[in-house]
Write a protein that holds these residues in place. Structure first.
Motif, PDB file in Angstrom:
ATOM      1  N   HIS A 194       1.367  -1.176  -0.111  1.00 49.66           N
ATOM      2  CA  HIS A 194      -0.062   0.139   0.226  1.00 49.66           C
ATOM      3  C   HIS A 194       1.037   1.154   0.146  1.00 49.66           C
ATOM      4  CE1 HIS A 194      -3.587  -2.666   1.025  1.00 49.66           C
ATOM      5  NE2 HIS A 194      -2.900  -3.188   1.457  1.00 49.66           N
ATOM      6  N   GLU A 231      -0.931   2.915  -3.792  1.00 47.64           N
ATOM      7  CA  GLU A 231      -0.507   1.884  -4.965  1.00 47.64           C
ATOM      8  C   GLU A 231      -1.542   0.835  -4.324  1.00 47.64           C
ATOM      9  OE1 GLU A 231       2.993   1.094  -4.336  1.00 47.64           O
ATOM     10  OE2 GLU A 231       2.590  -0.119  -6.455  1.00 47.64           O
ATOM     11  N   HIS A 237      -9.269  -0.436  -3.854  1.00 51.13           N
ATOM     12  CA  HIS A 237      -7.930   0.131  -2.998  1.00 51.13           C
ATOM     13  C   HIS A 237      -8.155   1.640  -3.152  1.00 51.13           C
ATOM     14  CE1 HIS A 237      -4.445   2.865  -4.296  1.00 51.13           C
ATOM     15  NE2 HIS A 237      -5.339   3.447  -5.619  1.00 51.13           N
ATOM     16  N   MET A 240      -9.941   3.238   0.795  1.00 52.95           N
ATOM     17  CA  MET A 240      -8.915   3.378   2.363  1.00 52.95           C
ATOM     18  C   MET A 240      -8.352   4.873   2.223  1.00 52.95           C
ATOM     19  SD  MET A 240      -6.374   0.402   1.056  1.00 52.95           S
ATOM     20  CE  MET A 240      -5.353   1.006   2.571  1.00 52.95           C
TER      21      MET A 240
END
Ligand SMILES: [Cu+2]
Length: 279
Positions: A194, A231, A237, A240
């Motif tokens: 991440h 990332e 993805h 978050m």
């Protein structure tokens, strides 16, 4: 001379426009149709913006110079105005000049650039440490210096999004930090890569499983600052986000007391999974 003046004033006008546009964003997140960076909230980001501005002037000057040469070539050396071209194929001084000049420009850029990289890297003295752990697909945080508690921070979506909240940016548990204090930030991951990115802080650092990365920030004024995982880490993805709330020291201490009661302790053998289990 006159046209030069026109180009310069046009550039100044564009720069002023961008400047006023960015001055309006003081709230630590991206705005629709935003130009330029978010307003800097930390000394690191202030210096990032300064370096960016210097680079912009240098690249503008280089572009104008190259464009001027191109125009000169087109006008002076076309078939009509230059029917018998020179057969010259080498010119030592010229070749030295066009090799050395770019090197000098790069050296001039490198000095402030390296200075900034070392400034961003680590702090000698931090007032507190916070650990951020990336998971598929949320962040968890630990406060080892404030009672070693940890908590999970999840996206608020759908009906959970509060009135006036920013879609895809709000979380249930915000990271709270004291204003004006230096925070050492440790970043790691529990599963895949991440990246912890907080644009207004000038912080973007990979969260790597099995590794502990370190950076720092010091928020200069109270506010709520928004960031995201940067990332590509799987299907959620984009879901978050990171929310950091900077509060005055007294309010921060009150929050710590409350948080110690509310969140699970991160024990020696466990980590924030203890907190996860109670979720
Ligand atoms: Cu991620």
């Amino acid at each position: 001379m006159r046209s030069k003046f026109h180009i310069l004033s046009l550039f100044a006008a564009v720069a002023a426009l961008i400047g006023t546009a960015s001055a309006a964003f003081a709230d630590g997140r991206a705005e629709p149709w935003q130009l330029n960076f978010q307003a800097p909230a930390t000394p690191v980001m202030e210096q990032v913006v300064n370096l960016h501005d210097i680079l912009l002037y240098i690249s503008f000057a280089v572009s104008i110079f190259v464009l001027a040469l191109l125009i000169l070539v087109v006008l002076r050396f076309n078939r009509k105005s230059n029917p018998t071209p020179s057969k010259r194929s080498h010119h030592t001084m010229l070749e030295v000049a066009w090799t050395v000049a770019p090197i000098l420009i790069l050296v001039v850029i490198a000095i402030p650039s390296f200075r900034l990289i070392y400034f961003e890297d680590k702090v000698e003295e931090a007032d507190l440490t916070i650990k951020a752990v990336g998971h598929q697909w949320y962040w968890s945080y630990e406060y080892p210096d404030n009672g070693n508690f940890g908590f999970v921070s999840n996206l608020l979506e759908g009906d959970a999004l509060p009135e006036g909240g920013h879609r895809l940016l709000e979380v249930d548990n915000r990271v709270v930090v004291p204003v004006g204090q230096t925070v050492r930030l440790l970043i790691t991951s529990e599963d895949v890569l991440h990246s912890f990115a907080m644009p207004s802080f000038g912080v973007k650092m990979d969260a790597v499983p099995g590794r502990l990365n370190e950076t720092w920030f010091r928020v200069e004024k109270p506010g709520v600052y928004y960031g995201q995982c940067s990332e590509i880490c799987g299907i959620r993805h984009g879901f978050m986000p990171i929310v950091i709330e900077a509060r005055a020291e007294g309010e921060f201490n009150n929050w710590v007391t409350e948080a110690q009661g509310k969140f699970a302790r991160v024990d020696q053998d466990g980590d924030v999974r203890v907190a996860l289990a109670s979720r």
